[in-house]
Design a protein around this motif. Sequence first.
Motif, PDB file in Angstrom:
ATOM      1  N   LYS A   1      -3.100   0.283  -3.774  1.00  0.00           N
ATOM      2  CA  LYS A   1      -2.869  -0.912  -2.959  1.00  0.00           C
ATOM      3  C   LYS A   1      -2.986  -2.153  -3.834  1.00  0.00           C
ATOM      4  N   LYS A   2      -2.400  -3.243  -3.344  1.00  0.00           N
ATOM      5  CA  LYS A   2      -2.548  -4.541  -4.012  1.00  0.00           C
ATOM      6  C   LYS A   2      -3.788  -5.233  -3.480  1.00  0.00           C
ATOM      7  N   ASP A   3      -4.570  -5.807  -4.404  1.00  0.00           N
ATOM      8  CA  ASP A   3      -5.746  -6.547  -3.963  1.00  0.00           C
ATOM      9  C   ASP A   3      -5.375  -7.998  -3.670  1.00  0.00           C
ATOM     10  N   SER A   4      -6.370  -8.819  -3.384  1.00  0.00           N
ATOM     11  CA  SER A   4      -6.120 -10.211  -3.003  1.00  0.00           C
ATOM     12  C   SER A   4      -5.527 -11.030  -4.142  1.00  0.00           C
ATOM     13  N   HIS A   5      -5.621 -10.533  -5.381  1.00  0.00           N
ATOM     14  CA  HIS A   5      -5.064 -11.222  -6.541  1.00  0.00           C
ATOM     15  C   HIS A   5      -3.686 -10.689  -6.927  1.00  0.00           C
TER      16      HIS A   5
ATOM     17  N   ARG B   1       0.858  -1.174   0.000  1.00  0.00           N
ATOM     18  CA  ARG B   1       0.000   0.000   0.000  1.00  0.00           C
ATOM     19  C   ARG B   1       0.898   1.229   0.000  1.00  0.00           C
TER      20      ARG B   1
ATOM     21  N   GLU C   1      -3.069  -7.620  -7.775  1.00  0.00           N
ATOM     22  CA  GLU C   1      -3.192  -6.544  -8.756  1.00  0.00           C
ATOM     23  C   GLU C   1      -3.262  -5.197  -8.031  1.00  0.00           C
ATOM     24  N   TRP C   2      -2.569  -4.206  -8.594  1.00  0.00           N
ATOM     25  CA  TRP C   2      -2.610  -2.871  -8.005  1.00  0.00           C
ATOM     26  C   TRP C   2      -3.917  -2.181  -8.354  1.00  0.00           C
ATOM     27  N   GLN C   3      -4.517  -1.557  -7.354  1.00  0.00           N
ATOM     28  CA  GLN C   3      -5.771  -0.837  -7.530  1.00  0.00           C
ATOM     29  C   GLN C   3      -5.654   0.549  -6.919  1.00  0.00           C
TER      30      GLN C   3
END
Length: 416
Positions: free
Chosen positions: A195-199, A148, A201-203
Motif C-alpha cells: 500500500k501507499k503510505d501518507s507520503h 493498495r 511511498e509504497w510499503q
Amino acid sequence: MTQPTHSDFHQRLASYDDEIINSTEQKSLDKMALSRRDVLKGSLNAAVIGFLGLSMGSRFAFAGENAIPPAPYIGFQPIQPRTDPLFDEVVVADGYQAKAFFSWGDPVETGATKWKADASNTWQEQLKQAGDNHDGMHFFAFPDNNNRGLMVINHEYINPTIHTDGLIYDGNGKRLPDDVKKEQAAHGVSVIEVKKDSHGEWQRVYPSLYNRRISTLTPMQASGPLAGHDLFKTVADPDGNEIIGTLNNCSNGFTPWGTYLACEENWHNYFFNHDKTDYQSRVSHHRYGISNDKNDNYYGWSTIDARFDATPDASLPHQGYVNEPNRFGWVVEIDPFDPQSKPIKRTAFGRFCRECVAPSLADNGQLAFYSGDDTRGEYVYKFVPSQRFDKTQMHNNKDILDEGTLYVGRFNDDGT
C-alpha cells in the motif's frame, strides 16, 4: 564434504543454457541476421504484427476497461549499458530512485522467522520467507483502491549463498536432504500485500491474509488437454492430475480476470536420467535438454529426491518418475486474491523453456498470449484461446485457458 564455488555454479548453468539442442532444420530466431533493435524499430514491424494478429489499436498490456496503448517513448534520459562482469550496482535514470523493497528472506506468511544473515534459516522457515532471485512480477490493484494491492513476484533459482556452507555434497556424491528442501522452498512465487503510505511511498503490509508463498513443494492442479494423460502419471501420482511444485519461474503474464501467470523456464536443469539408452530414445528428455551427464547434474536434487531422478524403473508403477519432467515447463495460473486456491498448470499453452506469456486483448474479447523459448536456437509462440473474454460474465472466464490454438512463428529472410 565437497562443494562447487559460487562462480562455477553459475558459469556451468549459463554455458549449458547457451547450448543449442534443437536438431530440426526449421530456422530459429537466432539464425536471422537481425538484431533485437532491428525487430523493434526496422522492417520486421509489419511481419511481427502480422504474426501476432494485431492491429495498431490492440492492447499488449491492459490495466482495466479503459486501457490504452502505451506511449512509444517514456521520456527519461537513457543510461549507458555496462559490460563489466564485476559491475553489480543498481543504476537508474536521472530523476528516478531505487531502494530495496522486498529481499530474499523477508517474512511473507504469518509467523515467518526473521531472516538470518549467516544463512542458517531452516527449510521450514524458508517456506514462509521470500525466495531467492526475484524475476517476473505484476501488481494487482484492489478494485476499489489503486493505492493498495497485491504484488506477485517470481523466485527463479537459488544461489549457493542460500546455505551457510554453500552447495554441499557428501562423500557419496549426494546432496544434504535439508539443503535440497531449502532450495525447493526458495523457488516459486510470493504474493505480498502492498500500500501507499501518507507520503506516497509504497510499503509492505505484514501480516496480511493475502500474503502467500508458493514453492516447489506446493500441490498444483493439472488442467487442459494433458490432465490425466499417461505421460503425466508417476508412481506418486497415478492419476496424473496433481503436480507438486513449480520451478525456475522467469518472466510472467497476467489475465484480464485478475490472475497471475508464472512461466517455468529452464526446468530441465533439475532432472537427471542415468539410463543413456533410454535417454537417447526418449524425445521428451533429450530434446528438452534433461541431463544424462553426471558432470551436468548442477543442483543434484536427484541424488536425494527420487522425484527428480527421471531414470525409468520397471519395478515401479508408471516406471517410477520417468514422467516427472513432463509435468514441468508449463504456464501456472495463480489467483492472488484467493490464498486458499490451488495453482493450476495450464497445459493448452504448450511446453517449453518459456520466458514469458505476454497478453493481448482485442476489443471483441479475443485474447492472445505471446511467449519466447529461452533456450538458444528455438522459437516464439502465440496461444489463442478458443473462448473470448467477457467482462460482463467474469465467472465464465475461469477455464478459458484450457482450450485454444498454439502457433509458432516462422520468420523468413525477407522479413515476412
